[in-house]
Each structure stands twice: as structure tokens, then as C-alpha cells.
Enzyme design. Structure first.
Site, short mmCIF file in Angstrom:
data_model
loop_
_atom_site.label_atom_id
_atom_site.label_comp_id
_atom_site.label_asym_id
_atom_site.label_seq_id
_atom_site.Cartn_x
_atom_site.Cartn_y
_atom_site.Cartn_z
N ASP A 45 -55.35 -23.54 51.07
CA ASP A 45 -55.34 -22.07 51.17
C ASP A 45 -56.73 -21.46 51.22
O ASP A 45 -56.97 -20.38 50.67
CB ASP A 45 -54.59 -21.43 49.98
CG ASP A 45 -53.21 -22.03 49.79
OD1 ASP A 45 -52.55 -22.23 50.81
OD2 ASP A 45 -52.84 -22.30 48.64
N HIS A 62 -50.13 -21.65 57.83
CA HIS A 62 -51.26 -20.80 58.17
C HIS A 62 -50.82 -19.66 59.07
O HIS A 62 -49.95 -19.78 59.90
CB HIS A 62 -52.48 -21.56 58.69
CG HIS A 62 -52.18 -22.52 59.78
ND1 HIS A 62 -52.53 -23.83 59.72
CD2 HIS A 62 -51.57 -22.32 60.94
CE1 HIS A 62 -52.12 -24.41 60.81
NE2 HIS A 62 -51.54 -23.54 61.57
P1 IMP Z 1 -45.98 -30.79 48.25
O1 IMP Z 1 -47.10 -30.98 49.25
O2 IMP Z 1 -44.96 -29.80 48.70
O3 IMP Z 1 -45.41 -32.10 47.80
O4 IMP Z 1 -46.64 -30.13 46.93
C1 IMP Z 1 -47.54 -30.86 46.10
C2 IMP Z 1 -48.65 -29.97 45.55
O5 IMP Z 1 -49.48 -29.56 46.61
C3 IMP Z 1 -48.14 -28.68 44.89
O6 IMP Z 1 -49.01 -28.36 43.83
C4 IMP Z 1 -48.27 -27.64 45.99
O7 IMP Z 1 -48.45 -26.34 45.48
C5 IMP Z 1 -49.54 -28.13 46.68
N1 IMP Z 1 -49.58 -27.77 48.09
C6 IMP Z 1 -48.92 -28.33 49.11
N2 IMP Z 1 -49.22 -27.75 50.27
C7 IMP Z 1 -50.10 -26.78 49.99
C8 IMP Z 1 -50.83 -25.85 50.79
O8 IMP Z 1 -50.72 -25.77 52.02
N3 IMP Z 1 -51.66 -25.02 50.10
C9 IMP Z 1 -51.83 -25.09 48.76
N4 IMP Z 1 -51.19 -25.95 47.98
C10 IMP Z 1 -50.34 -26.80 48.59
#
Ligand code: IMP
Length: 479
Positions: free
Chosen positions: A25, A54
Site C-alpha cells: 500500500d 491498486h
Molecule cells: P493474504 O495475502 O491475503 O494472505 O494476507 C496476508 C497478510 O498480508 C495480511 O496481513 C494482509 O493484510 C497482508 N496483505 C496482503 N495483500 C496486501 C496488500 O496488497 N497490501 C497490504 N497488505 C496486504
């Protein structure tokens, strides 16, 4: 759209990577879009799936992409969904349909035949196990972890399997035993997937060979990172991490090339504040644990926070519109209470997840972590969102984690138990009250901010190449 002079920055580079140096982000979408619109012949994404989000602007309308690379809105650009991605094919079809409704042809994409497919049972498993409200790490709930688990265990379903009914039935039937608590109707899933697969068929390719051709023919290639280094499964704050390697190395192998082939890697970092979504250590968080639990309780998305604090807003096609300099937000920014400062920054910077709407936790930029990221993603930096920090008091950059016995020489550690105990020491610089949104010359930035940037460069052994001073493409300083 204004033409930026990217040549002075990029020189003769043919392969440029844009990755995030923090917890995601950081606004790399704006830069991917800039390079896609003005420079790249090919935009390739190598990691993650619909967990990314995005924001792009199509014909003046804000749209959030989760799976499609940014270049899809430019007809001349080839867009690759690489071998390292995990693709929810139904979501991809829906995303393509919605982009088409906005007048984008969306036929300039190539989908890797060996990318893994996120299955409905991966999504369900992820939501059961990993939601923050049920004590999990707070994933985005898109099935990312379970899908990569199957991939690593060599039993994942690849895009190519969607066109082989026997193989598909065999693999889904085998999955039934592994997910006994989830009802898996093999025929129904096969039907759903094959309907999506039919739509995607024209775009499925051996993208690795395609990439090698693009490299040989000296095409201008942009590697578009997803998530951020500190979320990497290899190098991030595991278990509070995603399940792909979101470093520049993972991004390169996720599209079938060597990181050595990359001419310029740009690591994006928010500055002088940063954010994190979901659970996990965040040494510089404004308000520490109090902020973490505020953000995780599931009732503080943008609309809820605005309502709670009595800040007027309107709902439009582009989302929620409000005055980011509203007097109540300024009051939070001026507050001595760190938790309030965090809320002020969140509202001033609209720091809410593009994928989940969750409030992002906020804190000062952590130079110890940035130096670690530079060691992996290289020394060239893009800084984003300094304009949001206006009126937020002194700039404080974390330079050490305290407790010497835990942190030898104050280097970063992805060990979460240690990071939880970090008590950062900060270098302080004067804050600023001036509006810097849209400043395009480095000399136009306030002195304290410039000093803090130069301090960060020296500390991390890095060079800031670009600074974003607002959401619009032309609001950029090339340093
Ligand atoms: P997952 O990728 O959905 O398995 O989430 C795992 C961790 O990565 C969590 O803490 C999410 O909040 C974080 N996360 C996954 N994708 C993003 C992103 O695009 N931006 C910020 N955090 C992310």
C-alpha cells in the site's frame, strides 16, 4: 496527461521493476501506471493474486484492479499475468468484464499456463483460518495462503489443468480429503472453472517463453510488484506475511526471468509515515497496541470512522468523498495522543485497504526496516505521500530498536517475537505547515522534510529518485 521526463531517470534501461519496500500500500500503482502509460511495451506481474489492489483512473473514473496489471488500459501495452501468480479465474473474468464496460478492450493480456488457480475451497479455508476476528493473522480472505500451500506441495491446479477435465477432476477429488470440513462439489466446481477458463482461453500462453522473446527483442518491460518486502514469505515478518516472495527476486522469477536482468529496481516507501494492514508487529505504530486493536475490531472502515467523528462525507461513484483537511482531522493531527495522530494520518491520507476497506495502521517511517529492504531490493527509492504529513508535528524517523540484547547493532529482524519488543529511538526533524501537494521541484519542499529525506538516504545507503506529492500522475518530483 502530462508527459514526464522519465528518460533522465531510466536512461537506457530496458527492464524496470517497481516493488514496495514496506508492508504494501505504498502507492506503487501510480508509478506502474506512469511507466505503463509513458514508457513500457510490456507490464508483467509475478506474484500474489486478488489480495493486491491498486487504484487506476479510467476515463476520469476511479477503478481498483486486483489481478489485472495496470497496462491493460493502454492498448499498445502487453500485460502478463505471470507464472508466480495465484489466479482466481472467476474474479479475473469479472474484472475483465468490468474494465470492458469502461471502454477498455482488455485483449492485450497474456496469462501464464503454469500460474496456479485459486479454488473456491482455498478461499473458504482462508476465511475460516485466517480472519483477524477469529484470532488469525488477518489475511485479505482471497485464498492466497491455501493456494500457495498446494502449489508448494506440488498438488496445485494450474491454469493449463483447466483445459484437461480428467486432470481437473482428479486434482479436485484429491483436495476433498485435505479439506474435510469444506463441502466440495467436484462437478459444480469443474463447471464454474471451465466456464471461466473458456473466456480466458484466448489469452493463455507460455508466458515465460514470451518474456524471453521480449527481453531478446529489447522491449521495454515493467515488472509490477505486489504487496511489499516486509510481507514476503521469504524475508518478511512471517507468520504475519503473505505467501509469496514479494521482493524484486520473487517478482522476477514470477515472470520467468532473472533479477540480474533488471536494469533498474525502484523500491517504493511511504515517507515520513508508513502503514500496515492486518495483525503483526509494527515497531513505530502511532498508539502501539491500542491502535492495532482499534484497527482490527472490524468496525472502523472509512465510512464508520467519518461517522464516528462527525466528519461530513458524500458517497459518489468513485467512493467516499470528504474534506481531508476538515477541522476535526486537523485536530487529530495536532493531538499529543499518538493514537489520535494515527487516526488523523489515516483520515488525511485515506489509508483504508483498497481490497478490504480495512483501516490501515499508521506509524513513522522505520529506517531500520527500510535499510533492510534496500539490502534486498536495492538502493533506488521512490518516496510517497509526504504531503499527507502536513500539520502532523515533528518528523520522527526510527533509527534504532532499543534493548541492545535483542537487537544487535540495531539491524532489522523479521523475527516477530523480537520486533514486538522493539522500543524505537527516533531522529527528529522539523515538521511543516505548507501545502506541498503538487510540488514538482525538490527545492520546493520544506527544509525539515528535505533534511529528513537526506538523512534517510544516508542511513539506508540509498538514493531517492522520485517523490510523489499527490495522487495525480504529474504530482511528482524527479530528484
Ligand atoms: P493474504 O495475502 O491475503 O494472505 O494476507 C496476508 C497478510 O498480508 C495480511 O496481513 C494482509 O493484510 C497482508 N496483505 C496482503 N495483500 C496486501 C496488500 O496488497 N497490501 C497490504 N497488505 C496486504
Amino acid at each position: 496527461m502530462m508527459k514526464m521526463n522519465l528518460d533522465t531517470l531510466v536512461g537506457n534501461a530496458r527492464i524496470v521493476a517497481i516493488v514496495c519496500n514496506q508492508w504494501g500500500d505504498t502507492g506503487k500503482g501510480k508509478f506502474s501506471d506512469l511507466f505503463a502509460s509513458q514508457w513500457a511495451d510490456v507490464v508483467a506481474r509475478g506474484t500474489g493474486g486478488a489480495n493486491a489492489g491498486h487504484t487506476v483512473v479510467i476515463n476520469g473514473k476511479k477503478r481498483v484492479f486486483h489481478l489485472l496489471p495496470t497496462g491493460v488500459v493502454y492498448d499498445k501495452t502487453v500485460n502478463i499475468l505471470g507464472n508466480g501468480m495465484v489466479i482466481d479465474v472467476e474474479k479475473l473474468v469479472r474484472e475483465m468484464e468490468s474494465v470492458r464496460k469502461d471502454g477498455v478492450r482488455c485483449d492485450n493480456i497474456m496469462i501464464s499456463d503454469i500460474a496456479n488457480v485459486v479454488m473456491p475451497y482455498h478461499v473458504e479455508q482462508d476465511r475460516r483460518e485466517n480472519s483477524q476476528s477469529s484470532g488469525g493473522i488477518g489475511t485479505t480472505g482471497n485464498g492466497i495462503g491455501p493456494c500457495y500451500s498446494d502449489k508448494i506441495a506440488r498438488r496445485g491446479i494450474m491454469i493449463r489443468d483447466l483445459y484437461d477435465t480428467d486432470e481437473l477432476v482428479r486434482k479436485i477429488s484429491a483436495a476433498k480429503q485435505r479439506y474435510p470440513q469444506i463441502r466440495i462439489n467436484v462437478d459444480k466446481i469443474v463447471d464454474l472453472l471451465q466456464a471461466a477458463a473458456k473466456e480466458l482461453k484466448p489469452y493463455v500462453r507460455d508466458t515465460v517463453t514470451e518474456m524471453h522473446g521480449f527481453v531478446r527483442n529489447r522491449k521495454r518491460i515493467l515488472l509490477e510488484g505486489a504487496q511489499g518486502l516486509l510481507l514476503s514469505i521469504e524475508l518478511g515478518t512471517v507468520p504475519f506475511a503473505t505467501s509469496s516472495d514479494c521482493s524484486v527476486n520473487g517478482t522476477a522469477s514470477g515472470v520467468g526471468i532473472s533479477a540480474q536482468a533488471i536494469d533498474l529496481t525502484l523500491g517504493v516507501a511511504k515517507f515520513p509515515y508508513m502503514t500496515r494492514v492486518g495483525a503483526g508487529p509494527f515497531p513505530t505504530e502511532f498508539g502501539g497496541r491500542q491502535s492495532e486493536s482499534w484497527c482490527s475490531n472490524g468496525t472502523h472502515n472509512l465510512e464508520q470512522e467519518l461517522t464516528l467523528f462527525g466528519i461530513p462525507f458524500e458517497k459518489s461513484e468513485d467512493g467516499i468523498v470528504y474534506d481531508r483537511r476538515h477541522k476535526k482531522i486537523l485536530k487529530f493531527l495536532h493531538s499529543r495522543d499518538p493514537c489520535d495522530l494515527g487516526i488523523g494520518i489515516r483520515l488525511a491520507g485515506e489509508e483504508y485497504g483498497a481490497t478490504t476497506g480495512r483501516p490501515r495502521r499508521t506509524g513513522f517511517t522505520d529506517l531500520v526496516a527500510l535499510k533492510y529492504a534496500v539490502g534486498i531490493n536495492g538502493p533506488n527509492l521512490i518516496l510517497t505521500k509526504p504531503d499527507v504529513f502536513r500539520s502532523a508535528g515533528k518528523i520522527r524517523l526510527a533509527t534504532a530498536y532499543g534493548k541492545r540484547e535483542l537487537f544487535s547493532q540495531n539491524t532489522f529482524t523479521p523475527d516477530c517475537r523480537k520486533l514486538q519488543d522493539a522500543r524505537p529511538a527516533y531522529a527528529e526533524f522539523p515538521g511543516f505547515e505548507e501545502e506541498i501537494s503538487g510540488v514538482t521541484e525538490y527545492s520546493g519542499l520544506p527544509r525539515g522534510l528535505r533534511e529528513s529525506i537526506e538523512y534517510a538516504e544516508a542511513y539506508a545507503g540509498a538514493r531517492v529518485r522520485m517523490i510523489s506529492t499527490g495522487p495525480e500522475q504529474e504530482q511528482i518530483i524527479i530528484k
